[in-house]
Design an enzyme around this catalytic site. Structure first.
Site, PDB file in Angstrom:
ATOM      1  N   ARG A  36       0.850  -1.188   0.000  1.00  0.00           N
ATOM      2  CA  ARG A  36       0.000   0.000   0.000  1.00  0.00           C
ATOM      3  C   ARG A  36       0.884   1.235   0.000  1.00  0.00           C
ATOM      4  O   ARG A  36       1.935   1.255   0.646  1.00  0.00           O
ATOM      5  CB  ARG A  36      -0.902   0.017   1.241  1.00  0.00           C
ATOM      6  CG  ARG A  36      -1.859  -1.156   1.353  1.00  0.00           C
ATOM      7  CD  ARG A  36      -2.693  -1.000   2.622  1.00  0.00           C
ATOM      8  NE  ARG A  36      -3.626  -2.098   2.814  1.00  0.00           N
ATOM      9  CZ  ARG A  36      -3.355  -3.206   3.477  1.00  0.00           C
ATOM     10  NH1 ARG A  36      -2.157  -3.366   4.012  1.00  0.00           N
ATOM     11  NH2 ARG A  36      -4.248  -4.153   3.611  1.00  0.00           N
ATOM     12  N   ASP A  56      -1.928   2.490  -4.806  1.00  0.00           N
ATOM     13  CA  ASP A  56      -3.228   2.697  -4.171  1.00  0.00           C
ATOM     14  C   ASP A  56      -4.199   1.718  -4.805  1.00  0.00           C
ATOM     15  O   ASP A  56      -4.706   1.948  -5.913  1.00  0.00           O
ATOM     16  CB  ASP A  56      -3.694   4.142  -4.383  1.00  0.00           C
ATOM     17  CG  ASP A  56      -5.088   4.390  -3.804  1.00  0.00           C
ATOM     18  OD1 ASP A  56      -5.653   3.474  -3.169  1.00  0.00           O
ATOM     19  OD2 ASP A  56      -5.603   5.502  -4.004  1.00  0.00           O
ATOM     20  N   LEU A  57      -4.466   0.624  -4.121  1.00  0.00           N
ATOM     21  CA  LEU A  57      -5.265  -0.446  -4.714  1.00  0.00           C
ATOM     22  C   LEU A  57      -6.705  -0.021  -5.015  1.00  0.00           C
ATOM     23  O   LEU A  57      -7.390  -0.693  -5.788  1.00  0.00           O
ATOM     24  CB  LEU A  57      -5.271  -1.662  -3.787  1.00  0.00           C
ATOM     25  CG  LEU A  57      -3.912  -2.337  -3.542  1.00  0.00           C
ATOM     26  CD1 LEU A  57      -4.077  -3.559  -2.660  1.00  0.00           C
ATOM     27  CD2 LEU A  57      -3.245  -2.711  -4.857  1.00  0.00           C
ATOM     28  N   LYS A  58      -7.142   1.070  -4.429  1.00  0.00           N
ATOM     29  CA  LYS A  58      -8.503   1.544  -4.674  1.00  0.00           C
ATOM     30  C   LYS A  58      -8.612   2.354  -5.972  1.00  0.00           C
ATOM     31  O   LYS A  58      -9.714   2.670  -6.415  1.00  0.00           O
ATOM     32  CB  LYS A  58      -8.989   2.389  -3.488  1.00  0.00           C
ATOM     33  CG  LYS A  58      -9.111   1.601  -2.192  1.00  0.00           C
ATOM     34  CD  LYS A  58      -9.597   2.491  -1.050  1.00  0.00           C
ATOM     35  CE  LYS A  58      -9.714   1.692   0.246  1.00  0.00           C
ATOM     36  NZ  LYS A  58     -10.164   2.536   1.378  1.00  0.00           N
ATOM     37  N   GLY A 121      -9.136 -11.546  13.579  1.00  0.00           N
ATOM     38  CA  GLY A 121      -8.588 -12.595  14.434  1.00  0.00           C
ATOM     39  C   GLY A 121      -7.086 -12.668  14.307  1.00  0.00           C
ATOM     40  O   GLY A 121      -6.484 -12.064  13.417  1.00  0.00           O
ATOM     41  N   HIS A 122      -6.495 -13.410  15.222  1.00  0.00           N
ATOM     42  CA  HIS A 122      -5.057 -13.663  15.184  1.00  0.00           C
ATOM     43  C   HIS A 122      -4.810 -15.139  15.474  1.00  0.00           C
ATOM     44  O   HIS A 122      -5.737 -15.906  15.759  1.00  0.00           O
ATOM     45  CB  HIS A 122      -4.321 -12.775  16.189  1.00  0.00           C
ATOM     46  CG  HIS A 122      -4.206 -11.343  15.754  1.00  0.00           C
ATOM     47  ND1 HIS A 122      -3.440 -10.951  14.675  1.00  0.00           N
ATOM     48  CD2 HIS A 122      -4.784 -10.213  16.240  1.00  0.00           C
ATOM     49  CE1 HIS A 122      -3.526  -9.641  14.524  1.00  0.00           C
ATOM     50  NE2 HIS A 122      -4.346  -9.164  15.457  1.00  0.00           N
ATOM     51  N   ILE A 124      -3.889 -16.912  17.923  1.00  0.00           N
ATOM     52  CA  ILE A 124      -4.480 -17.502  19.117  1.00  0.00           C
ATOM     53  C   ILE A 124      -5.953 -17.839  18.905  1.00  0.00           C
ATOM     54  O   ILE A 124      -6.445 -18.856  19.403  1.00  0.00           O
ATOM     55  CB  ILE A 124      -4.289 -16.567  20.336  1.00  0.00           C
ATOM     56  CG1 ILE A 124      -4.706 -17.279  21.626  1.00  0.00           C
ATOM     57  CG2 ILE A 124      -5.038 -15.250  20.149  1.00  0.00           C
ATOM     58  CD1 ILE A 124      -4.367 -16.482  22.881  1.00  0.00           C
ATOM     59  N   ASN A 125      -6.660 -17.001  18.146  1.00  0.00           N
ATOM     60  CA  ASN A 125      -8.082 -17.235  17.883  1.00  0.00           C
ATOM     61  C   ASN A 125      -8.299 -18.422  16.960  1.00  0.00           C
ATOM     62  O   ASN A 125      -9.177 -19.246  17.184  1.00  0.00           O
ATOM     63  CB  ASN A 125      -8.712 -15.987  17.273  1.00  0.00           C
ATOM     64  CG  ASN A 125      -8.445 -14.737  18.076  1.00  0.00           C
ATOM     65  OD1 ASN A 125      -7.821 -13.809  17.593  1.00  0.00           O
ATOM     66  ND2 ASN A 125      -8.899 -14.695  19.324  1.00  0.00           N
ATOM     67  N   TYR A 126      -7.477 -18.514  15.913  1.00  0.00           N
ATOM     68  CA  TYR A 126      -7.619 -19.611  14.958  1.00  0.00           C
ATOM     69  C   TYR A 126      -7.236 -20.941  15.616  1.00  0.00           C
ATOM     70  O   TYR A 126      -7.893 -21.967  15.402  1.00  0.00           O
ATOM     71  CB  TYR A 126      -6.755 -19.363  13.721  1.00  0.00           C
ATOM     72  CG  TYR A 126      -6.887 -17.961  13.160  1.00  0.00           C
ATOM     73  CD1 TYR A 126      -8.137 -17.351  13.058  1.00  0.00           C
ATOM     74  CD2 TYR A 126      -5.770 -17.238  12.753  1.00  0.00           C
ATOM     75  CE1 TYR A 126      -8.256 -16.055  12.563  1.00  0.00           C
ATOM     76  CE2 TYR A 126      -5.887 -15.953  12.250  1.00  0.00           C
ATOM     77  CZ  TYR A 126      -7.134 -15.366  12.168  1.00  0.00           C
ATOM     78  OH  TYR A 126      -7.244 -14.089  11.673  1.00  0.00           O
ATOM     79  N   ASP A 152      -0.619 -19.279  12.359  1.00  0.00           N
ATOM     80  CA  ASP A 152      -0.064 -18.342  11.379  1.00  0.00           C
ATOM     81  C   ASP A 152       0.844 -19.049  10.373  1.00  0.00           C
ATOM     82  O   ASP A 152       0.720 -18.850   9.161  1.00  0.00           O
ATOM     83  CB  ASP A 152       0.746 -17.255  12.082  1.00  0.00           C
ATOM     84  CG  ASP A 152      -0.118 -16.124  12.615  1.00  0.00           C
ATOM     85  OD1 ASP A 152      -1.330 -16.143  12.367  1.00  0.00           O
ATOM     86  OD2 ASP A 152       0.428 -15.226  13.280  1.00  0.00           O
TER      87      ASP A 152
END
Length: 376
Positions: A36, A56-58, A121-122, A124-126, A152
């Protein structure tokens, strides 16, 4: 190297996608990272050897550039939540129309559908959602996560790289690319297939921290030494357990293998009597499944790891060498190579795509691209 000639586009993201791109680069692929513009900082510590183009990907003109880039690429990897790439006009239907041979990898936390698919999420969540986190931890303590490793990098980046390699292999017969949907919950659960499918074996059956492989057994655990370092013990089988007792100068009466309370106390007290290196010297001659717990600055210099050439270094910074080792086309670590600055190769890549200086100047003035350093 096995992947020489393979061209990869990596949309910049956090750890899992850069790790996937790193694996491909280590095995010979060329990787262009799409960053970006005006990013405040670059925290991609796995970007060594990659090139960076910042856009700028947009902006629709950036979309046109990416479509042109895709025409000569083999793989695209994106880290965004479902629907983001479609909103940018860069979804798989669009890019694979530009190049039907494209392998389009999507690496997300929760996948492309379902009630959690748009949630943040990160690792730990997954890991928690995979069911595996419930297994990690000591008796009567909270579940403990193994830093941000399993989801990860194991269930995410590594599984994604595996999917890409399989899709590239299949493309040799079909001539077509395909979409690879990697989500870290599913990938992590798959990584833990043995843990799921072994639950009826006698090594399990008790609460967390009370089983053979989860710190419940004193012969499969870590112990503090006299110098406040640690050794690891994995003496599960009787022949290894006997060697363990020999090295510790204990008898079967002192530490019965399946009297967990008595043997743990005996191990803890005895191991605290010597330093880690003293124990390593004792167990060097025994086959007891005892090894030192090496710290990050120690592992690269261990004699075994040195002989295996397990690490590479530059400016006193160590990085693991690629695995597995291929006999004819071994990988070469990109770690010693320079990490790209954001937008460092924007001009170079645009020139390769046959854009002239006048158009590149226009793109820069309109804020479509970022040149670092400016070439115009």
């Amino acid at each position: 190297m096995a992947l020489i000639g393979i061209k990869v586009i990596e949309f910049a993201g956090l750890a899992p996608v850069p790790f996937c791109g790193m694996i491909l680069a280590d095995f010979g692929a060329t990787v262009i990272r799409i960053d970006r513009i005006n990013s405040s900082s670059d925290i991609d510590c796995l970007g060594n050897g990659k090139r960076s183009i910042a856009m700028d990907l947009k902006n629709k003109e950036a979309t046109k550039i990416i479509k042109k880039l895709v025409k000569t690429s083999d793989v695209s990897i994106e880290p965004f939540r479902p629907g983001i790439m479609e909103k940018l006009g860069l979804g798989p239907n669009v890019l694979m129309q530009e190049n039907p041979k494209l392998i389009y990898a999507r690496l997300t936390g929760y996948g492309q559908s379902g009630p959690y698919c748009t949630k943040a999420g990160h690792d730990i969540n997954y890991l928690a959602m995979s069911g595996l986190l419930s297994l990690f931890g000591r008796k009567n303590e909270n579940p403990i996560f193994p830093v941000n490793l399993a989801a990860d990098f194991g269930g995410g980046g590594l599984i994604c790289a595996l999917g890409i390699i399989m899709a590239l292999f299949e493309r040799q017969s079909s001539g077509l690319g395909q979409v690879i949907d990697v989500n870290m919950v599913n990938g992590t659960a798959y990584l833990g297939s043995f843990l799921y499918r072994s639950q009826k074996l006698p090594i399990w059956g008790n609460k967390r921290g009370e089983n053979i492989l989860d710190s419940g057994a004193p012969f499969y655990d870590t112990y503090k030494t006299k110098d406040a370092k640690y050794i690891s013990i994995g003496a599960i089988e009787p022949q290894f357990y006997n060697q363990l007792l020999e090295g510790l100068c204990l008898t079967g009466d002192d530490a019965p293998q399946f009297d967990f309370e008595k043997s743990r106390k005996a191990f803890t007290n005895r191991i605290a009597e010597k330093t880690r290196d003293e124990w390593c010297q004792i167990f060097e001659k025994l086959d007891a499944c005892v090894t030192p717990v090496l710290e990050l600055n120690e592992a690269p210099n261990h004699v075994h790891n040195n002989l295996q050439n397990s690490f590479t270094s530059k400016n006193e910074e160590y990085s693991p060498n690629p695995a597995p080792i291929l006999s004819r086309t071994p990988a070469v670590s990109t770690a010693p190579l320079k990490r790209p600055k954001i937008g460092e190769h924007t001009y170079e890549i645009l020139k390769e795509l046959k854009f002239d200086n006048e158009y590149i100047d226009h793109l820069q003035k309109e804020g479509v691209i970022q040149l670092n350093p400016s070439k115009l």
